[in-house]
Design an enzyme around this catalytic site. Structure first.
Site, mmCIF file in Angstrom:
data_model
loop_
_atom_site.group_PDB
_atom_site.id
_atom_site.type_symbol
_atom_site.label_atom_id
_atom_site.label_comp_id
_atom_site.label_asym_id
_atom_site.label_seq_id
_atom_site.Cartn_x
_atom_site.Cartn_y
_atom_site.Cartn_z
ATOM 1 N N GLU A 42 0.808 -1.223 0.000
ATOM 2 C CA GLU A 42 0.000 0.000 0.000
ATOM 3 C C GLU A 42 0.844 1.278 0.000
ATOM 4 O O GLU A 42 0.674 2.148 0.868
ATOM 5 C CB GLU A 42 -0.976 -0.039 1.185
ATOM 6 N N GLU A 68 -6.094 -10.216 -2.289
ATOM 7 C CA GLU A 68 -6.940 -10.133 -1.081
ATOM 8 C C GLU A 68 -8.404 -9.950 -1.456
ATOM 9 O O GLU A 68 -9.125 -9.169 -0.837
ATOM 10 C CB GLU A 68 -6.511 -8.954 -0.203
ATOM 11 N N ASP A 73 -1.272 -3.204 -3.667
ATOM 12 C CA ASP A 73 -2.095 -2.054 -3.256
ATOM 13 C C ASP A 73 -3.561 -2.332 -3.541
ATOM 14 O O ASP A 73 -3.897 -3.366 -4.133
ATOM 15 C CB ASP A 73 -1.622 -0.758 -3.930
HETATM 16 O O1 9MR Z 1 -7.707 -8.636 7.538
HETATM 17 C C1 9MR Z 1 -6.573 -8.125 8.270
HETATM 18 C C2 9MR Z 1 -6.941 -7.879 9.708
HETATM 19 O O2 9MR Z 1 -7.275 -9.090 10.349
HETATM 20 C C3 9MR Z 1 -5.790 -7.215 10.426
HETATM 21 O O3 9MR Z 1 -6.184 -6.838 11.736
HETATM 22 C C4 9MR Z 1 -5.342 -5.966 9.673
HETATM 23 C C5 9MR Z 1 -4.096 -5.365 10.294
HETATM 24 O O4 9MR Z 1 -3.056 -6.283 10.248
HETATM 25 O O5 9MR Z 1 -5.039 -6.277 8.316
HETATM 26 C C6 9MR Z 1 -6.115 -6.853 7.607
HETATM 27 O O6 9MR Z 1 -5.694 -7.165 6.293
HETATM 28 C C7 9MR Z 1 -5.394 -6.050 5.473
HETATM 29 C C8 9MR Z 1 -4.232 -6.413 4.601
HETATM 30 O O7 9MR Z 1 -3.123 -6.841 5.360
HETATM 31 C C9 9MR Z 1 -3.822 -5.255 3.713
HETATM 32 N N1 9MR Z 1 -4.953 -4.799 2.932
HETATM 33 C C10 9MR Z 1 -6.175 -4.515 3.663
HETATM 34 C C11 9MR Z 1 -6.558 -5.704 4.534
HETATM 35 C C12 9MR Z 1 -7.869 -5.433 5.271
HETATM 36 O O8 9MR Z 1 -7.733 -4.354 6.135
#
Ligand code: 9MR
Length: 350
Positions: free
Chosen positions: A156, A263, A200
């Site tokens: 990101e 994702e 991203d």
């Molecule tokens: O789904 C993830 C959540 O459980 C975590 O608390 C959070 C912080 O680590 O990250 C979430 O995953 C994110 C991903 O790593 C990056 N893109 C956005 C995702 C959703 O917020």
């Protein structure tokens, strides 16, 4: 993975079996086949170590997916302790589960603006000390999971509105561009066989963000950064315009590098649902999965790194925490495949 011939045979048998597939939901025939058997590329899902204690979860995960991404326990927030030491028990558990079940492991995320542990904040900000700790983190984590299929090295990096790059602790200390180049070099040295991604989101919904991302990738490649894969997170809302996801995937594929739909989920709750019915939103959701699956499956084989969904059952999704009524992924709370599953499986067909 299956060769083209055997994949066609599986799809043909899936269609032939349609009459005896599980009961239709909303008129949709849902194949009984494991999702990974309907694709000739890795199909991934995120996972938390604790979820593996649930035998139903573990069985469903191993049946349908061929790649795992730790949802948060391979990030700094878990690994880096206040004294600067590292803890690896939970990511080790996920890596062990992947190994035991013959699944690929995908690591996220090494450098992310959103995570800045105290142990780093409190370091002497002089370039040498901070830089050594930065390198040590990347080398330590990548080295421990050597053999992982790939890594989100920089996650990101583009500003929320697509206008420029994000500010971060890493950018402040090591340079807004240089810290990214450096991370890729250190990761490459730690595991030369892993595919190294930039990653991203909102690339399908914000043209400016897609464009800034493309320019950044060009600049990284021109600077010699060993970026060897491009991630498109694909967190969509059900009201996203048709064609937007396919456009983003195709635009990013223009670099010729492997693509990771890294994702994907499709939020129903975040869509402007007050204008439409739930059924309409779920139909739109299924169409977006099909579109993404098809755009990905249509890439040249060497560019199909993996297609990952962000959550196994609806109740496992991060979006469930935001709105318990959201139903963003492929399996319902009981672990039954939804129309979105059938749509993605259809999209995976040539
Ligand atoms: O789904 C993830 C959540 O459980 C975590 O608390 C959070 C912080 O680590 O990250 C979430 O995953 C994110 C991903 O790593 C990056 N893109 C956005 C995702 C959703 O917020």
């Amino acid at each position: 993975m299956l060769g083209l011939h055997s994949r066609r045979a599986v799809i043909a048998s899936a269609l032939a079996l349609a009459a005896c597939s599980r009961p239709a939901k909303s008129q949709t025939v849902i194949p009984d086949d494991p999702l990974k058997s309907l694709a000739d590329f890795p199909v991934g899902c995120c996972v938390q170590a604790g979820q593996l204690d649930d035998p139903d979860f573990a069985a469903l995960l191993a049946r349908h997916f061929s790649q795992l991404t730790p949802e948060w326990e391979m990030k700094m927030e878990y690994i880096v302790q206040p004294d600067g030491s590292f803890q690896f028990d939970r990511p080790d558990r996920i890596a062990g589960f992947a190994r035991e079940h013959g699944l690929r492991l995908y690591g996220t995320t090494l450098i992310w603006y959103a995570q800045k542990p105290d142990a780093f904040i409190h370091l002497d900000p002089s370039r040498a000390t901070f830089g050594q700790a930065y390198d040590n983190y990347i080398a330590g984590v990548v080295g421990r999971y050597q053999g992982a299929a790939g890594w989100d090295v920089v996650n990101e990096p583009v500003a929320e509105d697509g206008n420029g790059w994000r500010q971060s602790l890493w950018a402040e200390r090591l340079g807004d561009f240089d810290h990214m180049v450096r991370a890729f070099h250190v990761a490459e040295a730690a595991d030369p066989t892993a595919t190294l991604f930039i990653n991203d989101y909102n690339l399908e919904s914000l043209p400016a963000k897609l464009s800034t991302y493309q320019r950044l990738i060009e600049k990284l490649l021109a600077a010699g950064a060993p970026v060897s894969g491009i991630g498109c997170q694909t967190h969509a809302n059900a009201d996203l315009a048709p064609g937007a996801i396919a456009h983003a995937i195709q635009a990013l594929a223009g670099f010729g590098l492997p693509i990771h739909v890294s994702e994907m989920d499709v939020s129903v709750a975040r869509a402007k649902g007050f204008l439409t019915s739930r059924v309409d939103l779920e139909t739109r959701q299924a169409r977006l999965y099909e579109e993404a699956g098809h755009a990905f499956a249509s890439l040249p084989p060497k560019q199909r790194f993996a297609f990952t969904v962000w959550g196994l059952r609806d109740k496992d999704s991060w979006l469930h925490g935001e709105n318990a009524g959201d139903t963003p992924v492929l399996f319902d709370d009981a672990g039954e495949p939804k129309p979105a599953f059938a749509a993605l499986a259809k999209g995976f067909q040539p």
